[in-house]
Design a protein around this motif. Structure first.
Motif, PDB file in Angstrom:
ATOM      1  N   GLN A   1       0.854  -1.174   0.000  1.00 33.32           N
ATOM      2  CA  GLN A   1       0.000   0.000   0.000  1.00 33.32           C
ATOM      3  C   GLN A   1       0.893   1.228   0.000  1.00 33.32           C
ATOM      4  N   ALA A   2       0.432   2.247  -0.632  1.00 32.98           N
ATOM      5  CA  ALA A   2       1.205   3.492  -0.692  1.00 32.98           C
ATOM      6  C   ALA A   2       0.626   4.469   0.321  1.00 32.98           C
ATOM      7  N   GLY A   3       1.490   5.062   1.110  1.00 36.14           N
ATOM      8  CA  GLY A   3       1.050   6.006   2.128  1.00 36.14           C
ATOM      9  C   GLY A   3       1.357   7.443   1.779  1.00 36.14           C
TER      10      GLY A   3
ATOM     11  N   PHE B   1      12.915   7.662   6.950  1.00 34.18           N
ATOM     12  CA  PHE B   1      11.548   7.165   7.015  1.00 34.18           C
ATOM     13  C   PHE B   1      10.804   7.550   5.747  1.00 34.18           C
ATOM     14  N   SER B   2       9.881   6.682   5.351  1.00 35.14           N
ATOM     15  CA  SER B   2       9.002   6.981   4.216  1.00 35.14           C
ATOM     16  C   SER B   2       7.663   6.322   4.504  1.00 35.14           C
ATOM     17  N   ARG B   3       6.761   6.440   3.569  1.00 37.78           N
ATOM     18  CA  ARG B   3       5.456   5.783   3.689  1.00 37.78           C
ATOM     19  C   ARG B   3       5.227   4.944   2.427  1.00 37.78           C
ATOM     20  N   ALA B   4       6.295   4.268   1.969  1.00 39.98           N
ATOM     21  CA  ALA B   4       6.297   3.561   0.691  1.00 39.98           C
ATOM     22  C   ALA B   4       5.517   2.253   0.703  1.00 39.98           C
ATOM     23  N   ASN B   5       5.367   1.620   1.881  1.00 42.71           N
ATOM     24  CA  ASN B   5       4.633   0.356   1.958  1.00 42.71           C
ATOM     25  C   ASN B   5       4.105   0.191   3.380  1.00 42.71           C
TER      26      ASN B   5
ATOM     27  N   SER C   1       3.814   1.759   9.045  1.00 41.10           N
ATOM     28  CA  SER C   1       3.749   1.376  10.456  1.00 41.10           C
ATOM     29  C   SER C   1       4.925   1.947  11.231  1.00 41.10           C
ATOM     30  N   ARG C   2       6.099   1.868  10.659  1.00 36.69           N
ATOM     31  CA  ARG C   2       7.306   2.407  11.294  1.00 36.69           C
ATOM     32  C   ARG C   2       7.171   3.907  11.530  1.00 36.69           C
ATOM     33  N   TRP C   3       6.644   4.614  10.529  1.00 37.80           N
ATOM     34  CA  TRP C   3       6.410   6.065  10.660  1.00 37.80           C
ATOM     35  C   TRP C   3       5.390   6.327  11.767  1.00 37.80           C
ATOM     36  N   ASN C   4       4.242   5.636  11.703  1.00 33.35           N
ATOM     37  CA  ASN C   4       3.167   5.863  12.674  1.00 33.35           C
ATOM     38  C   ASN C   4       3.617   5.574  14.103  1.00 33.35           C
ATOM     39  N   ASN C   5       4.510   4.614  14.289  1.00 37.06           N
ATOM     40  CA  ASN C   5       5.011   4.292  15.620  1.00 37.06           C
ATOM     41  C   ASN C   5       5.903   5.391  16.184  1.00 37.06           C
ATOM     42  N   LEU C   6       6.348   6.293  15.348  1.00 40.37           N
ATOM     43  CA  LEU C   6       7.223   7.373  15.798  1.00 40.37           C
ATOM     44  C   LEU C   6       6.500   8.725  15.878  1.00 40.37           C
ATOM     45  N   VAL C   7       5.190   8.745  15.654  1.00 41.38           N
ATOM     46  CA  VAL C   7       4.401   9.970  15.846  1.00 41.38           C
ATOM     47  C   VAL C   7       4.278  10.166  17.347  1.00 41.38           C
ATOM     48  N   PRO C   8       4.619  11.307  17.917  1.00 44.41           N
ATOM     49  CA  PRO C   8       4.736  12.652  17.398  1.00 44.41           C
ATOM     50  C   PRO C   8       6.164  13.129  17.099  1.00 44.41           C
ATOM     51  N   VAL C   9       7.171  12.244  17.177  1.00 46.51           N
ATOM     52  CA  VAL C   9       8.499  12.682  16.738  1.00 46.51           C
ATOM     53  C   VAL C   9       8.410  13.073  15.280  1.00 46.51           C
ATOM     54  N   LEU C  10       7.737  12.211  14.492  1.00 44.69           N
ATOM     55  CA  LEU C  10       7.397  12.542  13.102  1.00 44.69           C
ATOM     56  C   LEU C  10       5.944  12.998  13.088  1.00 44.69           C
ATOM     57  N   PRO C  11       5.577  13.875  12.187  1.00 46.95           N
ATOM     58  CA  PRO C  11       4.191  14.350  12.170  1.00 46.95           C
ATOM     59  C   PRO C  11       3.244  13.287  11.613  1.00 46.95           C
ATOM     60  N   SER C  12       1.988  13.391  11.994  1.00 48.56           N
ATOM     61  CA  SER C  12       0.973  12.524  11.374  1.00 48.56           C
ATOM     62  C   SER C  12       0.877  12.940   9.929  1.00 48.56           C
TER      63      SER C  12
END
Length: 159
Positions: A115-117, A137-141, A146-157
């Motif tokens: 899936q593309a995020g 980090f990316s939202r490529a798959n 999931s890796r990105w979302n686990n680091l919110v709020p260090v990374l933005p939603s």
């Protein structure tokens, strides 16, 4: 992964020594030397005086123009130009408490949903509780999302 491999090796050796033929009973078994502790595998502690967190977070194409840019995050006490410094530091402290490194990349052979995020990308550089960090980090798959979302709020939603 390395910890799992080490534990598997120790368990295999233990199984072999208990199943050794009676002929080896004449030769006493020598104790194994202690296993080396790997720096990136060690548990971090909040009480470690060298456990400083100073990160530079660079975000692009998140879908939220106010979230894109470069931000400094400092913890203990929380500060810097990061818009949610306290919440971000709390999340990073929870990772230390659980013994999980949130900056570890996805395993190369991981099975991920296709899936593309979106085009969002981020880079986190600096020091996390005394450990060097240089993570992308990316939202490529599905795994990267999931890796990105686990680091919110260090990374933005990402939107």
């Amino acid at each position: 992964m390395l910890r799992r491999l080490t534990l598997t090796a120790v368990a295999s050796l233990a199984a072999l020594t208990t199943a050794a033929p009676a002929a080896t009973a004449v030769t006493p078994l020598l104790p194994l030397p202690p296993l080396p502790v790997l720096q990136h595998d060690r548990l971090l502690s909040r009480s470690d005086p060298s456990g400083q967190t100073r990160l530079t977070v660079t975000v692009s194409e998140s879908g939220n123009p106010t979230a894109d840019g470069t931000f400094e995050l400092k913890c203990g006490p929380a500060g810097g130009s990061h818009p949610e410094a306290q919440r971000a530091c709390d999340l990073l402290d929870e990772a230390v408490d659980s013994g999980k490194n949130p900056f570890v990349p996805t395993e190369r052979n991981a099975m991920c949903t296709m899936q593309a995020g979106g085009p969002a990308a981020a880079r986190v550089e600096g020091t996390w509780h005394g450990q060097p960090v240089d993570a992308r980090f990316s939202r490529a798959n599905g795994c990267e999302i999931s890796r990105w979302n686990n680091l919110v709020p260090v990374l933005p939603s990402a939107r």
